[in-house]
Design a protein around this motif. Structure first.
Motif, PDB file in Angstrom:
ATOM      1  N   PHE A 108       0.851  -1.186   0.000  1.00 21.55           N
ATOM      2  CA  PHE A 108       0.000   0.000   0.000  1.00 21.55           C
ATOM      3  C   PHE A 108       0.893   1.244   0.000  1.00 21.55           C
ATOM      4  N   PRO A 109       0.921   2.002  -1.081  1.00 19.76           N
ATOM      5  CA  PRO A 109       1.803   3.178  -1.130  1.00 19.76           C
ATOM      6  C   PRO A 109       1.451   4.181  -0.028  1.00 19.76           C
ATOM      7  N   GLY A 110       2.479   4.668   0.638  1.00 13.39           N
ATOM      8  CA  GLY A 110       2.281   5.651   1.687  1.00 13.39           C
ATOM      9  C   GLY A 110       1.818   5.084   3.008  1.00 13.39           C
ATOM     10  N   ASP A 172      10.341 -15.595   0.836  1.00 14.17           N
ATOM     11  CA  ASP A 172      10.482 -17.007   0.472  1.00 14.17           C
ATOM     12  C   ASP A 172      11.104 -17.198  -0.901  1.00 14.17           C
ATOM     13  N   VAL A 173      11.221 -16.132  -1.677  1.00 14.12           N
ATOM     14  CA  VAL A 173      11.746 -16.225  -3.042  1.00 14.12           C
ATOM     15  C   VAL A 173      13.153 -15.633  -3.056  1.00 14.12           C
ATOM     16  N   PRO A 174      14.174 -16.408  -3.393  1.00 18.34           N
ATOM     17  CA  PRO A 174      15.535 -15.856  -3.394  1.00 18.34           C
ATOM     18  C   PRO A 174      15.763 -14.914  -4.576  1.00 18.34           C
ATOM     19  N   ASP A 175      16.558 -13.881  -4.320  1.00 14.86           N
ATOM     20  CA  ASP A 175      16.989 -12.930  -5.364  1.00 14.86           C
ATOM     21  C   ASP A 175      15.798 -12.341  -6.118  1.00 14.86           C
ATOM     22  N   ILE A 176      14.783 -11.911  -5.363  1.00 13.05           N
ATOM     23  CA  ILE A 176      13.591 -11.371  -6.019  1.00 13.05           C
ATOM     24  C   ILE A 176      13.744  -9.893  -6.340  1.00 13.05           C
ATOM     25  N   GLY A 177      14.702  -9.213  -5.733  1.00  3.44           N
ATOM     26  CA  GLY A 177      14.907  -7.804  -6.032  1.00  3.44           C
ATOM     27  C   GLY A 177      14.043  -6.904  -5.174  1.00  3.44           C
ATOM     28  N   THR A 178      14.067  -5.629  -5.493  1.00  4.28           N
ATOM     29  CA  THR A 178      13.331  -4.640  -4.720  1.00  4.28           C
ATOM     30  C   THR A 178      11.924  -4.451  -5.281  1.00  4.28           C
ATOM     31  N   MET A 179      11.063  -3.866  -4.456  1.00  2.84           N
ATOM     32  CA  MET A 179       9.684  -3.613  -4.862  1.00  2.84           C
ATOM     33  C   MET A 179       9.521  -2.149  -5.247  1.00  2.84           C
ATOM     34  N   SER A 180       8.873  -1.928  -6.362  1.00  2.00           N
ATOM     35  CA  SER A 180       8.593  -0.565  -6.792  1.00  2.00           C
ATOM     36  C   SER A 180       7.600   0.097  -5.843  1.00  2.00           C
ATOM     37  N   GLU A 181       7.816   1.370  -5.558  1.00  5.93           N
ATOM     38  CA  GLU A 181       6.908   2.119  -4.703  1.00  5.93           C
ATOM     39  C   GLU A 181       5.996   3.051  -5.498  1.00  5.93           C
ATOM     40  N   ALA A 182       5.938   2.847  -6.808  1.00  4.76           N
ATOM     41  CA  ALA A 182       5.030   3.640  -7.632  1.00  4.76           C
ATOM     42  C   ALA A 182       3.587   3.271  -7.316  1.00  4.76           C
ATOM     43  N   TYR A 205      -9.995   1.275  -2.503  1.00  5.46           N
ATOM     44  CA  TYR A 205      -9.687   2.568  -1.901  1.00  5.46           C
ATOM     45  C   TYR A 205      -8.582   2.485  -0.855  1.00  5.46           C
ATOM     46  N   LEU A 206      -7.892   1.339  -0.776  1.00  3.28           N
ATOM     47  CA  LEU A 206      -6.650   1.278  -0.010  1.00  3.28           C
ATOM     48  C   LEU A 206      -5.474   1.842  -0.797  1.00  3.28           C
ATOM     49  N   PHE A 207      -5.679   2.076  -2.098  1.00  2.00           N
ATOM     50  CA  PHE A 207      -4.598   2.508  -2.976  1.00  2.00           C
ATOM     51  C   PHE A 207      -4.903   3.897  -3.526  1.00  2.00           C
ATOM     52  N   PRO A 208      -3.893   4.735  -3.674  1.00  2.97           N
ATOM     53  CA  PRO A 208      -4.108   6.056  -4.278  1.00  2.97           C
ATOM     54  C   PRO A 208      -4.252   5.957  -5.793  1.00  2.97           C
ATOM     55  N   VAL A 209      -4.625   7.059  -6.400  1.00  2.00           N
ATOM     56  CA  VAL A 209      -4.811   7.110  -7.855  1.00  2.00           C
ATOM     57  C   VAL A 209      -3.440   7.082  -8.530  1.00  2.00           C
ATOM     58  N   PRO A 210      -3.194   6.124  -9.444  1.00  2.00           N
ATOM     59  CA  PRO A 210      -1.864   6.026 -10.066  1.00  2.00           C
ATOM     60  C   PRO A 210      -1.700   7.005 -11.218  1.00  2.00           C
ATOM     61  N   LYS A 211      -0.452   7.190 -11.608  1.00  2.00           N
ATOM     62  CA  LYS A 211      -0.154   7.948 -12.809  1.00  2.00           C
ATOM     63  C   LYS A 211      -0.284   7.037 -14.029  1.00  2.00           C
ATOM     64  N   GLU A 212      -0.478   7.647 -15.186  1.00  3.43           N
ATOM     65  CA  GLU A 212      -0.716   6.858 -16.390  1.00  3.43           C
ATOM     66  C   GLU A 212       0.505   6.038 -16.785  1.00  3.43           C
ATOM     67  N   ASP A 213       1.706   6.524 -16.483  1.00  3.06           N
ATOM     68  CA  ASP A 213       2.908   5.822 -16.916  1.00  3.06           C
ATOM     69  C   ASP A 213       3.437   4.850 -15.871  1.00  3.06           C
ATOM     70  N   PHE A 229      -4.661 -12.741  -5.197  1.00  3.41           N
ATOM     71  CA  PHE A 229      -3.888 -11.497  -5.208  1.00  3.41           C
ATOM     72  C   PHE A 229      -2.578 -11.754  -5.928  1.00  3.41           C
ATOM     73  N   ARG A 230      -2.292 -10.958  -6.959  1.00  6.35           N
ATOM     74  CA  ARG A 230      -1.049 -11.044  -7.696  1.00  6.35           C
ATOM     75  C   ARG A 230      -0.493  -9.636  -7.893  1.00  6.35           C
ATOM     76  N   HIS A 231       0.830  -9.570  -7.864  1.00  8.72           N
ATOM     77  CA  HIS A 231       1.511  -8.278  -7.913  1.00  8.72           C
ATOM     78  C   HIS A 231       2.595  -8.360  -8.986  1.00  8.72           C
ATOM     79  N   HIS A 232       2.506  -7.531 -10.016  1.00  9.16           N
ATOM     80  CA  HIS A 232       3.425  -7.583 -11.139  1.00  9.16           C
ATOM     81  C   HIS A 232       3.940  -6.183 -11.492  1.00  9.16           C
ATOM     82  N   THR A 233       5.060  -6.179 -12.169  1.00  8.40           N
ATOM     83  CA  THR A 233       5.509  -5.021 -12.934  1.00  8.40           C
ATOM     84  C   THR A 233       5.613  -5.452 -14.393  1.00  8.40           C
TER      85      THR A 233
END
Length: 315
Positions: A108-110, A172-182, A205-213, A229-233
Motif C-alpha cells: 500500500f503506497p504511503g 520465500d523467493v531468493p533474489d527477487i529484487g526490490t519492490m517498486s513504490e510507484a 480505496y486502499l490505494f491512491p490514484v496512479p499515474k498513467e505511466d 492477489f497477484r503483484h506484477h511489474t
C-alpha cells in the motif's frame, strides 16, 4: 475530540435512519411513474399520496441513481485525497508475521507500520482517528502462518475480514529484487455482483490514484469466491507485447465476514478471532455463509495464466 466523535456518530446514525423513509418514498414514486406510463390503475398503496408524489416527479430529471445512502459517504474523499493506511499485527507476532506485515506495508503506497505491543483494538482505533488514518489493516496468524486479514475503514466502517490461503511471501523467493513504490494500477476481475462491488470498493480505496505511466499492476481475480492477489511489474518489449514480472507476495483470500460499522473489528480482532470457529461464521448484512473451510484450487498454473491475461493493461 470526544465530543466531536459523538457528534459525528450521531449525524451518521441520523442519516442511516432517514434512508428507509426516503427509500420508501422513492419506491412509491417509481410505482406511480410506471402506472402513468403504462396507463393502468394506480396501486392501492400509492393512491392516497398520488398527487403529492406526482408533484415530486415533476422536479426529477433522467439519470438519477435513486436514494443516496450512508455507503456513498464512506469513500466520499476517495480520489481527492490519498488514503492513509496503518498496518499492524496481532499480539506477540512471530517472525513470519512481522515479515508479512512489512511486505503488506510496501503493497500500500504511503502506508505506515506500527508494532502492536499490548495495545487494545479500541486504543488503536482512537489513535488512528486522532491522526486522520483512513484505513486500519490488521494481519494475524495461526502457528506462524499468516492466515487472516482485517480491513477497517475509518471513522465509521465498513470492516471486512478475509482468510488467507497459500501465502508466498517475498522473503520465500531468493533474489527477487526490490519492490517498486510507484502507485499501482488495479485490475478487478469478476466482481460484477452488488456484493462484489462492495468488496472491490473496500480493497480499491486502499490505494491512491496512479499515474498513467506507472508500470506496477496489482490484480484481484475472483474465482468461486476465492480472490487471488497477484503483484506484477511490466515493460513493453515491442509495440505489441509486454513482459510481466511477478513481484510478490501472492496469496488467495476468501471473504468471511463484513460489517457496515466498527463492531466487527472488535469481534474479529486478534483477541477474539482465535476463539471464533471459522466454519460457523455468518456474514452480517450479506446472504453468503462460510459453510466449511473449503480450500482453494491447488492447481494454480492454469489459474495464473488467466490472471496474467487479465493483468495485461491497456496500452
Amino acid at each position: 475530540m470526544l465530543r466531536r466523535e459523538v457528534r459525528l456518530r450521531r449525524e451518521y446514525l441520523y442519516r442511516k435512519a432517514q434512508e428507509d423513509r426516503l427509500r420508501t418514498i422513492e419506491e412509491k414514486k417509481q410505482k406511480l411513474k410506471g402506472a402513468l406510463e403504462e396507463n393502468r390503475l394506480l396501486p392501492t398503496e400509492v393512491r392516497k399520496d398520488a398527487l403529492q408524489l406526482q408533484k415530486l416527479l415533476e422536479y426529477e430529471d433522467e439519470g438519477a441513481e435513486g436514494v443516496s445512502s450512508h455507503m456513498d459517504d464512506e469513500y466520499k474523499w476517495a480520489g481527492v485525497e490519498d488514503p492513509k493506511v496503518m498496518v499492524t499485527t496481532s499480539r506477540d507476532p512471530s517472525s513470519r508475521l512481522k515479515m508479512f506485515s512489512k511486505e503488506a506495508k510496501l503493497m500500500f503506497p504511503g502506508a505506515q507500520r506500527m508494532n502492536r505491543g499490548n495495545h487494545e483494538i479500541n486504543a488503536l482505533v482512537r489513535a488512528c482517528k486522532a491522526n486522520n488514518v483512513t484505513d486500519l489493516v490488521i494481519v494475524h496468524e495461526t502457528r506462524g502462518q499468516p492466515d487472516g486479514l482485517v480491513v477497517c475503514h475509518l471513522p465509521f466502517g465498513p470492516t471486512a475480514y478475509f482468510t488467507l490461503y497459500n501465502v508466498v511471501m517475498r522473503h520465500d523467493v531468493p533474489d527477487i529484487g526490490t519492490m517498486s513504490e510507484a502507485y499501482p494500477h488495479l485490475i478487478f476481475h469478476n466482481f460484477s455482483s452488488r456484493l462484489g462491488s462492495r468488496v472491490s470498493n473496500i480493497l480499491k480505496y486502499l490505494f491512491p490514484v496512479p499515474k498513467e505511466d506507472s508500470r506496477r499492476v496489482i490484480t484481484f481475480a475472483n474465482q468461486e469466491d476465492f480472490i487471488s492477489f497477484r503483484h506484477h511489474t511490466y515493460k513493453k518489449t515491442d509495440h505489441k507485447n509486454i513482459k510481466l514480472t511477478e513481484v510478490g507476495p501472492r496469496f488467495e483470500m476468501k471473504r468471511v465476514e463484513m460489517s457496515q460499522c466498527l463492531e466487527l473489528l472488535s469481534l474479529l480482532s486478534c483477541e477474539g478471532a482465535e476463539s471464533l470457529p471459522r466454519n460457523q461464521i455468518q456474514s452480517r448484512g450479506d446472504s453468503s455463509v462460510l459453510e466449511s473451510d473449503t480450500q482453494p484450487p491447488s492447481d494454480h498454473k492454469s489459474h495464473d495464466s488467466e490472471i496474467q491475461q487479465a493483468d495485461q493493461p491497456e496500452s
